[in-house]
Design a protein around this motif. Sequence first.
Motif, PDB file in Angstrom:
ATOM      1  N   PHE A   1      58.082 -80.610   7.835  1.00  0.00           N
ATOM      2  CA  PHE A   1      58.337 -80.567   9.277  1.00  0.00           C
ATOM      3  C   PHE A   1      59.457 -81.547   9.610  1.00  0.00           C
ATOM      4  CE2 PHE A   1      54.344 -78.482   8.911  1.00  0.00           C
ATOM      5  CZ  PHE A   1      54.317 -77.577   9.966  1.00  0.00           C
ATOM      6  N   VAL A   2      60.462 -81.045  10.329  1.00  0.00           N
ATOM      7  CA  VAL A   2      61.662 -81.817  10.627  1.00  0.00           C
ATOM      8  C   VAL A   2      61.995 -81.663  12.107  1.00  0.00           C
ATOM      9  CG1 VAL A   2      62.556 -81.512   8.285  1.00  0.00           C
ATOM     10  CG2 VAL A   2      63.209 -79.887  10.073  1.00  0.00           C
ATOM     11  N   THR A   3      62.973 -82.410  12.582  1.00  0.00           N
ATOM     12  CA  THR A   3      63.435 -82.281  13.948  1.00  0.00           C
ATOM     13  C   THR A   3      64.507 -81.195  14.052  1.00  0.00           C
ATOM     14  OG1 THR A   3      65.081 -84.006  13.599  1.00  0.00           O
ATOM     15  CG2 THR A   3      62.941 -84.688  14.483  1.00  0.00           C
ATOM     16  N   ALA A   4      64.782 -80.762  15.265  1.00  0.00           N
ATOM     17  CA  ALA A   4      65.791 -79.719  15.461  1.00  0.00           C
ATOM     18  C   ALA A   4      67.152 -80.142  14.945  1.00  0.00           C
ATOM     19  CB  ALA A   4      65.876 -79.356  16.955  1.00  0.00           C
ATOM     20  N   SER A   5      67.485 -81.418  15.087  1.00  0.00           N
ATOM     21  CA  SER A   5      68.800 -81.879  14.650  1.00  0.00           C
ATOM     22  C   SER A   5      68.985 -81.745  13.145  1.00  0.00           C
ATOM     23  CB  SER A   5      69.026 -83.329  15.071  1.00  0.00           C
ATOM     24  OG  SER A   5      68.061 -84.188  14.489  1.00  0.00           O
ATOM     25  N   GLN A   6      67.904 -81.597  12.396  1.00  0.00           N
ATOM     26  CA  GLN A   6      68.005 -81.428  10.951  1.00  0.00           C
ATOM     27  C   GLN A   6      68.160 -79.975  10.519  1.00  0.00           C
ATOM     28  OE1 GLN A   6      64.393 -84.067  10.489  1.00  0.00           O
ATOM     29  NE2 GLN A   6      65.522 -84.795   8.728  1.00  0.00           N
ATOM     30  N   LEU A   7      68.243 -79.090  11.483  1.00  0.00           N
ATOM     31  CA  LEU A   7      68.483 -77.677  11.173  1.00  0.00           C
ATOM     32  C   LEU A   7      69.749 -77.167  11.857  1.00  0.00           C
ATOM     33  CD1 LEU A   7      64.967 -75.927  11.280  1.00  0.00           C
ATOM     34  CD2 LEU A   7      66.301 -76.700   9.303  1.00  0.00           C
ATOM     35  N   LEU A   8      70.673 -78.032  12.132  1.00  0.00           N
ATOM     36  CA  LEU A   8      71.923 -77.624  12.783  1.00  0.00           C
ATOM     37  C   LEU A   8      72.936 -77.242  11.723  1.00  0.00           C
ATOM     38  CD1 LEU A   8      72.252 -80.449  15.448  1.00  0.00           C
ATOM     39  CD2 LEU A   8      71.226 -78.193  15.748  1.00  0.00           C
ATOM     40  N   ASP A   9      73.120 -75.951  11.511  1.00  0.00           N
ATOM     41  CA  ASP A   9      74.130 -75.481  10.555  1.00  0.00           C
ATOM     42  C   ASP A   9      74.027 -76.236   9.225  1.00  0.00           C
ATOM     43  OD1 ASP A   9      75.050 -73.962  12.695  1.00  0.00           O
ATOM     44  OD2 ASP A   9      76.523 -75.458  13.268  1.00  0.00           O
ATOM     45  N   GLY A  10      72.763 -76.499   8.791  1.00  0.00           N
ATOM     46  CA  GLY A  10      72.548 -77.225   7.554  1.00  0.00           C
ATOM     47  C   GLY A  10      72.244 -78.685   7.758  1.00  0.00           C
ATOM     48  N   GLY A  11      72.212 -79.177   8.982  1.00  0.00           N
ATOM     49  CA  GLY A  11      71.824 -80.552   9.233  1.00  0.00           C
ATOM     50  C   GLY A  11      72.980 -81.421   9.664  1.00  0.00           C
ATOM     51  N   ARG A  12      72.660 -82.473  10.408  1.00  0.00           N
ATOM     52  CA  ARG A  12      73.662 -83.427  10.868  1.00  0.00           C
ATOM     53  C   ARG A  12      73.646 -84.665  10.002  1.00  0.00           C
ATOM     54  NH1 ARG A  12      74.777 -84.250  16.850  1.00  0.00           N
ATOM     55  NH2 ARG A  12      73.836 -86.250  16.487  1.00  0.00           N
TER      56      ARG A  12
END
Length: 340
Positions: free
Chosen positions: A329-340
């Motif tokens: 389980f991760v935050t949304a920011s970790q699923l932005l086009d592969g992560g930030r």
Amino acid sequence: MPSNRRRPQVTVGAKAVLALFASAVLAAGLYLGYQLSRPPAKPELADLAGGGSNPADPPAPRPSAPTSKPTPDPAAEATPSTGTLDGGDAESPAARETGSDGAAVEIRRQPPPGPWPGGAPRVAIVIDDLGRSVKDVRDLGALGVPLSYAVLPYEARTEAVVAELQRRGDEILCHLPMEPQGGNDPGPGALSTSMSAQQIADATRRAIEAVPGAVGVNNHMGSALVADRDAMSAVLGELARRNLFFVDSRTTADTVAYSLARQLGVPAGERQVFLDNDREVTAIRSQFAELLRQAEARGGALGIAHPYPETLEALAAEIPAARSAGYAFVTASQLLDGGR
């Protein structure tokens, strides 16, 4: 009768030659014995590191290649997710094929995110419509996994909710009200397609400032506005100036928000599954299973939910099992086009 033959005499010169030969043999024997008795030579430091030139030294082992996820199932990747959000914004089967004007609509889907350490499928859940109750975020925090909290900017308890989330260090999004289709009320401060670009930018700025600590934005309703390229350009321009990301809730198949954000260089993601359009616990658990299937096929998937009691009950039942099964389980920011 005594013999008259004389015995051969060894001359002085012959004696000298024999003595020299004997000395040479002795010296050779001593040298060979010394060489055999020497300890083996110590290897150089480079050889100890596996990088020397001694062919007898084995090379240093190479690190093993990271485990990669299997190629996502194209059929699962191409399947659009379904659901409605915030009072009637629908992504209906018909809307996936044609737009509101009858023209064909291209359904753009977010590419699978990059590999996660260990290869675990990633699951991100954004909780929408916060700002009305501090108890809601406290109950959600008891689930024990990272969540992203989308807070409405102008609700009665927005300030207190944001303070609680900041105290805990949770990821905060501004849940930006936008004009929907069908006449539903998105609430105070909503962006409208009738506004000028400057008015939209100013309203976006005020909403973000009302949710201090927000690192990103997602749309509240907005099925009309997210389909308007000029309006979304004004929104995303303000986000770019503030280095914020955008999550497209995909309340309509006509949305241009995610693709336009990519074009403008704004970090962006989009939801794959709505969890609680149907507030029955069994239905929410079924949608949660769909979110896990999407995460398995894609490497990561983002779901949207609300602070309903039924949602809390379903997540409390499903999350421990998902964690035990290896989902991260991760935050949304970790699923932005592969992560930030």
